[in-house]
Write an enzyme that holds these catalytic residues in place. Structure first.
Site, PDB file in Angstrom:
ATOM      1  N   ASP A 268       0.874  -1.411   0.023  1.00  0.00           N
ATOM      2  CA  ASP A 268       0.089   0.076  -0.087  1.00  0.00           C
ATOM      3  C   ASP A 268       0.768   1.162   0.052  1.00  0.00           C
ATOM      4  OD1 ASP A 268      -2.134  -1.686   0.003  1.00  0.00           O
ATOM      5  OD2 ASP A 268      -2.117  -1.565   2.409  1.00  0.00           O
TER       6      ASP A 268
ATOM      7  N   LYS B 270       1.919   2.112  -5.130  1.00  0.00           N
ATOM      8  CA  LYS B 270       2.410   1.389  -6.222  1.00  0.00           C
ATOM      9  C   LYS B 270       1.633   1.792  -7.479  1.00  0.00           C
ATOM     10  CE  LYS B 270       2.675  -2.406  -4.349  1.00  0.00           C
ATOM     11  NZ  LYS B 270       2.206  -2.209  -2.922  1.00  0.00           N
TER      12      LYS B 270
ATOM     13  N   GLY C  89      -4.474  -4.737  -3.759  1.00  0.00           N
ATOM     14  CA  GLY C  89      -5.295  -3.402  -3.950  1.00  0.00           C
ATOM     15  C   GLY C  89      -4.730  -2.316  -4.419  1.00  0.00           C
ATOM     16  N   HIS C  90      -4.606  -2.043  -5.685  1.00  0.00           N
ATOM     17  CA  HIS C  90      -3.962  -0.776  -6.036  1.00  0.00           C
ATOM     18  C   HIS C  90      -5.042   0.041  -6.542  1.00  0.00           C
ATOM     19  CE1 HIS C  90      -0.414  -3.585  -7.215  1.00  0.00           C
ATOM     20  NE2 HIS C  90      -0.549  -3.736  -5.994  1.00  0.00           N
TER      21      HIS C  90
ATOM     22  N   GLN D 161       2.303  -6.219  -2.975  1.00  0.00           N
ATOM     23  CA  GLN D 161       2.481  -6.097  -1.756  1.00  0.00           C
ATOM     24  C   GLN D 161       3.673  -5.342  -1.491  1.00  0.00           C
ATOM     25  OE1 GLN D 161       1.684  -9.748  -3.138  1.00  0.00           O
ATOM     26  NE2 GLN D 161      -0.276  -8.789  -2.523  1.00  0.00           N
TER      27      GLN D 161
HETATM   28  P1  GDP Z   1      -0.793   0.095  -3.573  1.00  0.00           P
HETATM   29  O1  GDP Z   1      -1.421  -1.077  -2.826  1.00  0.00           O
HETATM   30  O2  GDP Z   1       0.837   0.324  -3.250  1.00  0.00           O
HETATM   31  O3  GDP Z   1      -1.042   0.450  -4.962  1.00  0.00           O
HETATM   32  O4  GDP Z   1      -1.348   1.307  -2.640  1.00  0.00           O
HETATM   33  P2  GDP Z   1      -2.889   1.510  -2.440  1.00  0.00           P
HETATM   34  O5  GDP Z   1      -3.528   1.798  -3.421  1.00  0.00           O
HETATM   35  O6  GDP Z   1      -3.384   0.262  -1.791  1.00  0.00           O
HETATM   36  O7  GDP Z   1      -2.869   2.640  -1.249  1.00  0.00           O
HETATM   37  C1  GDP Z   1      -2.395   3.774  -1.506  1.00  0.00           C
HETATM   38  C2  GDP Z   1      -3.597   4.977  -1.340  1.00  0.00           C
HETATM   39  O8  GDP Z   1      -2.630   6.164  -1.239  1.00  0.00           O
HETATM   40  C3  GDP Z   1      -4.434   5.037  -2.642  1.00  0.00           C
HETATM   41  O9  GDP Z   1      -5.498   5.265  -1.835  1.00  0.00           O
HETATM   42  C4  GDP Z   1      -3.860   5.924  -3.224  1.00  0.00           C
HETATM   43  O10 GDP Z   1      -4.975   6.666  -3.791  1.00  0.00           O
HETATM   44  C5  GDP Z   1      -3.262   7.088  -2.316  1.00  0.00           C
HETATM   45  N1  GDP Z   1      -2.193   7.822  -2.703  1.00  0.00           N
HETATM   46  C6  GDP Z   1      -1.273   7.468  -3.584  1.00  0.00           C
HETATM   47  N2  GDP Z   1      -0.291   8.458  -3.627  1.00  0.00           N
HETATM   48  C7  GDP Z   1      -0.683   9.507  -2.745  1.00  0.00           C
HETATM   49  C8  GDP Z   1      -0.059  10.714  -2.466  1.00  0.00           C
HETATM   50  O11 GDP Z   1       0.960  10.981  -3.061  1.00  0.00           O
HETATM   51  N3  GDP Z   1      -0.937  11.487  -1.745  1.00  0.00           N
HETATM   52  C9  GDP Z   1      -2.141  11.169  -1.115  1.00  0.00           C
HETATM   53  N4  GDP Z   1      -2.595  11.760  -0.288  1.00  0.00           N
HETATM   54  N5  GDP Z   1      -2.384   9.655  -1.587  1.00  0.00           N
HETATM   55  C10 GDP Z   1      -1.834   9.015  -2.200  1.00  0.00           C
HETATM   56  P1  IMO Z   2      -0.682  -4.268  -2.244  1.00  0.00           P
HETATM   57  O1  IMO Z   2      -0.510  -5.055  -3.443  1.00  0.00           O
HETATM   58  C1  IMO Z   2      -0.774  -4.565   2.185  1.00  0.00           C
HETATM   59  C2  IMO Z   2      -0.968  -8.805   3.874  1.00  0.00           C
HETATM   60  C3  IMO Z   2      -2.356  -8.871   4.585  1.00  0.00           C
HETATM   61  C4  IMO Z   2      -1.832  -9.909   5.796  1.00  0.00           C
HETATM   62  C5  IMO Z   2      -0.668 -10.622   4.889  1.00  0.00           C
HETATM   63  C6  IMO Z   2      -0.968 -11.908   4.442  1.00  0.00           C
HETATM   64  O2  IMO Z   2      -2.229  -3.790  -2.315  1.00  0.00           O
HETATM   65  O3  IMO Z   2       0.388  -3.516  -1.665  1.00  0.00           O
HETATM   66  P2  IMO Z   2      -2.369 -12.792   2.438  1.00  0.00           P
HETATM   67  O4  IMO Z   2      -3.797 -12.510   1.902  1.00  0.00           O
HETATM   68  O5  IMO Z   2      -1.583 -12.308   1.388  1.00  0.00           O
HETATM   69  O6  IMO Z   2      -2.130 -14.192   2.653  1.00  0.00           O
HETATM   70  O7  IMO Z   2      -2.230 -11.939   3.771  1.00  0.00           O
HETATM   71  O8  IMO Z   2      -0.160  -9.587   3.819  1.00  0.00           O
HETATM   72  N1  IMO Z   2      -1.397  -8.195   2.477  1.00  0.00           N
HETATM   73  C7  IMO Z   2      -1.184  -6.845   2.017  1.00  0.00           C
HETATM   74  N2  IMO Z   2      -0.945  -5.869   2.851  1.00  0.00           N
HETATM   75  N3  IMO Z   2      -1.117  -4.624   0.761  1.00  0.00           N
HETATM   76  C8  IMO Z   2      -1.103  -5.628   0.003  1.00  0.00           C
HETATM   77  O9  IMO Z   2      -1.188  -5.657  -1.409  1.00  0.00           O
HETATM   78  C9  IMO Z   2      -1.415  -6.839   0.724  1.00  0.00           C
HETATM   79  N4  IMO Z   2      -1.465  -8.078   0.450  1.00  0.00           N
HETATM   80  C10 IMO Z   2      -1.506  -8.967   1.524  1.00  0.00           C
HETATM   81  O10 IMO Z   2      -2.861  -7.998   5.255  1.00  0.00           O
HETATM   82  O11 IMO Z   2      -1.130  -9.070   6.701  1.00  0.00           O
HETATM   83 MG    MG Z   3      -2.583  -1.894  -1.855  1.00  0.00          MG
END
Ligand code: GDP
Ligand code: IMO
Ligand code: MG
Length: 428
Positions: free
Chosen positions: A13, A16, A40-41, A225
């Site tokens: 999270d 990416k 979850g991107h 991840q």
């Molecule tokens: P990922 O799994 O690495 O793709 O990250 P996620 O999408 O799960 O979580 C990142 C969250 O931060 C998302 O809700 C993005 O929309 C948000 N986000 C990404 N870059 C920025 C930023 O520079 N500032 C803010 N405020 N939000 C951001």
């Molecule tokens: P992205 O790509 C954050 C965490 C779960 C749990 C552990 C194992 O969005 O960054 P799993 O279901 O993979 O067996 O869970 O890994 N986890 C993540 N945490 N971002 C993710 O993906 C994750 N994918 C798995 O919360 O702690």
């Molecule tokens: Mg994510």
């Protein structure tokens, strides 16, 4: 050959999806190599928010090829649903999506087992998985009792082979976990229907990727991840079940190791983790709450609140080294706007000794007390800034300190969710 991997350097999270979406504009092919629908991107384009789980984030840019390679574990039903949702919002998903015939399948019983296993673990042994069947699917892959997408397309084979497997899983579910069994007929019908919908996309993606490389097409690998969730190098057992570092890319695509030429690590300007396991800089107070609310730190896959804390340079150094990062994208710097002071962990105190390296065992990491350095915050709003020189001096100092501690150049700074909220730093 000139490729780029975008990988998470913390516990996932990091943002990416946002960075991959942006960089997709300069690439031809975007490839997911590991993980599954646990990812979850979130990508925001023109105020439209998309949460991608299995489909690469490049799908939002017309004209790009998106590949779900062999290292990914695919829940066919979830993938068909994700494709349907994208199409219903006007996103084209057709010949621009390729799926590996060698990718392993996540069946409904994997999800049930994932949830039953974690429910049975007691107290601090619980991992807090996403419940998407990831661990059990990879376990079957490595114990050589899994099925691959190519197998699913052979109806005669899968009908015969799947029934004994379901019998075995039902025995486990019923006798060991005391959980509900699944119906073999329904499972087969549901999965076979999804497989038919995916059939036009299925191919030998390794061959296709090699051809793209020969044609000098620009390839972007989209990590899922983060390094601290890596099965080997993360905070085991509180990890996911794949290699989340750049090392997972060759095996997860069928390309040689030398095919990964540049690695952009994504770091959030503070730390979050969703699920259980050690988190040395965790803040269980109003500062942690402020980070969670300002950063909207709620899981894109499960909606769970993310645990938040200060930036941890021990984590950053560990992850930069593991991935061989050639650059860093620092995200969510805007979330730190307005803090009086900001802390950065530079090392840990572990049982009275100062350590700058990540200990192997989760219980040792649990005992680590972060050693902080405090830096002054900036009282300005950075979210509208698009040029490095326009950032407040203190923001630049904070970024320079992180860069110094992480041991790698920060080449991009993200200041908001939108694709356009980015500062690209010139020079080397
Ligand atoms: P990922 O799994 O690495 O793709 O990250 P996620 O999408 O799960 O979580 C990142 C969250 O931060 C998302 O809700 C993005 O929309 C948000 N986000 C990404 N870059 C920025 C930023 O520079 N500032 C803010 N405020 N939000 C951001
Ligand atoms: P992205 O790509 C954050 C965490 C779960 C749990 C552990 C194992 O969005 O960054 P799993 O279901 O993979 O067996 O869970 O890994 N986890 C993540 N945490 N971002 C993710 O993906 C994750 N994918 C798995 O919360 O702690
Ligand atoms: Mg994510």
């Amino acid at each position: 050959m000139n490729t780029l991997a975008v990988v998470g350097l913390q516990w996932g999270d990091e943002g990416k999806g946002k960075i991959v979406d942006l960089l997709s504009l300069q690439h031809d092919v975007i490839v997911r190599c590991q993980g599954g629908s646990n990812a979850g991107h979130t990508v925001v384009v023109n105020s439209e928010k998309y949460a991608l789980h299995l489909v690469p984030s490049g799908i939002l840019t017309p004209g790009k090829i998106n590949v779900v390679a062999n290292g990914v574990v695919i829940d066919p039903v979830a993938l068909v649903e994700e494709i349907g949702n994208l199409r219903s919002r006007g996103v084209e998903v057709g010949e621009n999506l390729l799926i590996s015939d060698r990718a392993h399948v996540v069946f409904p019983y994997h999800k049930l087992l994932d949830r039953a296993q974690d429910a049975k673990r007691s107290g601090s042994d619980k991992i807090g998985t996403t419940g998407r069947g990831i661990g059990p699917a990879y376990a079957d892959k490595y114990s050589r009792s899994g099925f691959r997408i190519g197998d699913l397309l052979d109806r005669g084979f899968i009908e015969k082979a799947l029934l004994p497997r379901i019998e075995e899983k039902n025995f486990l579910l019923r006798e060991y976990f005391g959980a509900d069994e699944i119906s073999a007929e329904e499972t087969l019908a549901e999965v076979a229907k999804a497989a038919e919908a995916l059939r036009p996309h299925v191919t030998d993606t390794a061959v296709v990727l090699r051809r793209f490389i020969a044609q000098d097409r620009k390839i972007l690998f989209e990590g899922a991840q983060g390094a601290l969730l890596d099965i080997d190098h993360g905070t085991y057992p509180y990890v996911t079940s794949s290699n989340t570092t750049a090392a997972g890319i060759p095996a997860g695509t069928g390309l040689p190791p030398a095919a990964v030429t540049n690695v952009l690590g994504v770091l959030k300007a503070y730390t979050t983790r969703v699920g259980a396991g050690p988190l040395p800089t965790e803040l269980e107070d109003e500062t942690g709450e402020r980070l969670r609310e300002s950063g909207a730190e709620y899981g894109a896959t499960t909606g769970r609140p993310r645990r938040c804390g200060w930036f941890d340079a021990v984590v950053a150094r560990h992850s930069v080294a593991l991935n061989g990062c050639t650059g860093i994208a620092l995200t969510k710097i805007d979330v730190l706007d307005g803090f009086e002071t900001i802390k950065v962990a530079t090392a840990y105190d572990l049982d009275g000794q100062t350590t700058r390296d990540m200990p192997a065992s989760a219980s040792a990491v649990e005992r680590c007390v972060p050693l902080y350095e405090e830096v002054p915050g900036w009282k300005e709003d950075t979210s509208g800034i698009r040029e490095w020189k326009d950032l407040p001096a203190r923001t630049r100092e904070y970024i320079a300190r992180i860069e110094d501690l992480a041991g790698c150049r920060i080449s991009m700074v993200s200041v908001g969710r939108e694709r356009t909220a980015i500062i690209t730093r010139e020079g080397k």
